[in-house]
Design a protein around this motif. Structure first.
Motif, PDB file in Angstrom:
ATOM      1  N   GLN A   1       0.874  -1.175   0.000  1.00 24.14           N
ATOM      2  CA  GLN A   1       0.000   0.000   0.000  1.00 24.14           C
ATOM      3  C   GLN A   1       0.908   1.220   0.000  1.00 24.14           C
ATOM      4  OE1 GLN A   1      -2.240  -0.711   3.525  1.00 24.14           O
ATOM      5  NE2 GLN A   1      -0.643  -0.026   4.888  1.00 24.14           N
ATOM      6  N   PRO A   2       0.384   2.368  -0.355  1.00 23.55           N
ATOM      7  CA  PRO A   2       1.232   3.568  -0.342  1.00 23.55           C
ATOM      8  C   PRO A   2       1.821   3.794   1.048  1.00 23.55           C
ATOM      9  CG  PRO A   2      -0.836   4.004  -1.473  1.00 23.55           C
ATOM     10  CD  PRO A   2      -0.970   2.645  -0.826  1.00 23.55           C
ATOM     11  N   THR A   3       3.045   4.270   1.074  1.00 21.66           N
ATOM     12  CA  THR A   3       3.721   4.545   2.343  1.00 21.66           C
ATOM     13  C   THR A   3       4.118   6.012   2.399  1.00 21.66           C
ATOM     14  OG1 THR A   3       5.908   4.032   1.470  1.00 21.66           O
ATOM     15  CG2 THR A   3       4.684   2.209   2.457  1.00 21.66           C
ATOM     16  N   GLY A   4       4.580   6.401   3.580  1.00 26.24           N
ATOM     17  CA  GLY A   4       5.091   7.752   3.751  1.00 26.24           C
ATOM     18  C   GLY A   4       6.404   7.926   2.993  1.00 26.24           C
ATOM     19  N   LYS A   5       6.856   9.138   2.939  1.00 26.29           N
ATOM     20  CA  LYS A   5       8.118   9.427   2.252  1.00 26.29           C
ATOM     21  C   LYS A   5       9.263   8.664   2.900  1.00 26.29           C
ATOM     22  CE  LYS A   5      11.026  13.043   0.476  1.00 26.29           C
ATOM     23  NZ  LYS A   5      11.149  14.441   0.139  1.00 26.29           N
ATOM     24  N   TYR A   6       9.200   8.507   4.217  1.00 28.45           N
ATOM     25  CA  TYR A   6      10.224   7.771   4.958  1.00 28.45           C
ATOM     26  C   TYR A   6       9.595   6.556   5.616  1.00 28.45           C
ATOM     27  CZ  TYR A   6      12.874  11.998   4.190  1.00 28.45           C
ATOM     28  OH  TYR A   6      13.504  13.073   3.602  1.00 28.45           O
ATOM     29  N   LYS A   7      10.022   5.379   5.186  1.00 29.36           N
ATOM     30  CA  LYS A   7       9.533   4.129   5.770  1.00 29.36           C
ATOM     31  C   LYS A   7      10.567   3.696   6.804  1.00 29.36           C
ATOM     32  CE  LYS A   7       9.573   0.174   3.479  1.00 29.36           C
ATOM     33  NZ  LYS A   7       9.233  -0.995   2.642  1.00 29.36           N
TER      34      LYS A   7
ATOM     35  N   GLY B   1      15.752  15.212  12.362  1.00 33.09           N
ATOM     36  CA  GLY B   1      16.595  15.566  11.212  1.00 33.09           C
ATOM     37  C   GLY B   1      15.860  15.413   9.901  1.00 33.09           C
ATOM     38  N   LEU B   2      15.078  14.355   9.767  1.00 29.49           N
ATOM     39  CA  LEU B   2      14.292  14.160   8.542  1.00 29.49           C
ATOM     40  C   LEU B   2      13.223  15.241   8.399  1.00 29.49           C
ATOM     41  CD1 LEU B   2      13.986  10.269   8.556  1.00 29.49           C
ATOM     42  CD2 LEU B   2      15.382  11.670   7.020  1.00 29.49           C
ATOM     43  N   ARG B   3      12.593  15.570   9.504  1.00 31.85           N
ATOM     44  CA  ARG B   3      11.583  16.651   9.463  1.00 31.85           C
ATOM     45  C   ARG B   3      12.237  17.976   9.068  1.00 31.85           C
ATOM     46  NH1 ARG B   3       8.218  14.839  14.737  1.00 31.85           N
ATOM     47  NH2 ARG B   3       6.603  13.679  13.637  1.00 31.85           N
ATOM     48  N   ALA B   4      13.401  18.260   9.651  1.00 28.84           N
ATOM     49  CA  ALA B   4      14.108  19.505   9.344  1.00 28.84           C
ATOM     50  C   ALA B   4      14.505  19.551   7.868  1.00 28.84           C
ATOM     51  CB  ALA B   4      15.331  19.656  10.243  1.00 28.84           C
ATOM     52  N   ALA B   5      14.939  18.411   7.348  1.00 29.34           N
ATOM     53  CA  ALA B   5      15.333  18.343   5.948  1.00 29.34           C
ATOM     54  C   ALA B   5      14.166  18.625   5.015  1.00 29.34           C
ATOM     55  CB  ALA B   5      15.931  16.975   5.627  1.00 29.34           C
ATOM     56  N   GLU B   6      12.957  18.338   5.491  1.00 26.70           N
ATOM     57  CA  GLU B   6      11.748  18.580   4.714  1.00 26.70           C
ATOM     58  C   GLU B   6      11.116  19.932   5.036  1.00 26.70           C
ATOM     59  OE1 GLU B   6      10.615  16.567   2.262  1.00 26.70           O
ATOM     60  OE2 GLU B   6      12.354  15.306   2.625  1.00 26.70           O
ATOM     61  N   GLY B   7      11.770  20.690   5.922  1.00 27.33           N
ATOM     62  CA  GLY B   7      11.229  21.997   6.307  1.00 27.33           C
ATOM     63  C   GLY B   7      10.025  21.903   7.216  1.00 27.33           C
ATOM     64  N   GLN B   8       9.915  20.809   7.988  1.00 23.54           N
ATOM     65  CA  GLN B   8       8.762  20.592   8.871  1.00 23.54           C
ATOM     66  C   GLN B   8       9.205  20.492  10.330  1.00 23.54           C
ATOM     67  OE1 GLN B   8       6.290  17.332   7.748  1.00 23.54           O
ATOM     68  NE2 GLN B   8       6.120  17.979   5.633  1.00 23.54           N
ATOM     69  N   GLU B   9      10.051  21.381  10.744  1.00 29.40           N
ATOM     70  CA  GLU B   9      10.585  21.312  12.115  1.00 29.40           C
ATOM     71  C   GLU B   9       9.537  21.492  13.161  1.00 29.40           C
ATOM     72  OE1 GLU B   9      14.646  22.978  12.522  1.00 29.40           O
ATOM     73  OE2 GLU B   9      14.107  23.842  10.592  1.00 29.40           O
TER      74      GLU B   9
END
Length: 163
Positions: free
Chosen positions: A72-78, A155-163
């Protein structure tokens, strides 16, 4: 429907095997579909089965056996956390539960923003480094304490601009 580019990629994989053993390319074909679509649907399993001349259930068995294929579809980071017995004994479940709490989802779910999918995993072959996890089926992370898990997610959130 399968594009001509996808058919060409399938053909390159099938060519690696004797003509009477083209079914051996099933994992490669599943990987190609997942790279292109992000997941493997029942429709794509049927296309692969038809292309390789094998029963659709046989393709489905491969898809469901390996957790590297998304059904099924997953998030950008599994995020796959190993919960096999050696990792359980070294805090694998604690790591999984910490991520559930941090992300606000349960194992098998995706965050509402579509950024993270959290899954448990069978043995990742790094028992001495547990708890271990695999990010997007490619990046192995070892000795994942709560602090390291927080650092990874933040870190992943920050990289996506979602801090």
């Amino acid at each position: 429907m399968m594009t001509e580019a996808t058919k060409a990629r399938f053909a390159r994989e099938v060519a690696k095997y004797p003509a009477d053993q083209k079914q051996s390319a099933v994992m490669a074909c599943l990987s190609i579909v997942q790279q292109e679509e992000g997941w493997v649907s029942a429709e794509n399993e049927a296309i692969i089965a038809d292309y390789l001349g094998m029963p659709q259930i046989a393709v489905h068995e491969v898809t469901t056996f390996y957790n590297m294929y998304n059904q099924q579809p997953t998030g950008k980071y599994k995020l796959n956390v190993c919960t096999n017995l050696p990792c359980q004994l070294r805090d694998g479940y604690k790591a999984l539960h910490h991520l559930e709490s941090k992300l606000g989802i349960k194992m098998g779910e995706t965050t509402p923003d579509g950024m993270f999918t959290l899954q448990q995993s069978e043995c990742l072959g790094a028992c001495a480094d547990s708890p271990v996890m695999l990010v997007n089926d490619r990046c192995m992370c070892s000795f994942m304490t709560n602090d390291k898990l927080d650092e990874l997610v933040d870190g992943l959130r920050a990289a996506e601009g979602q801090e």
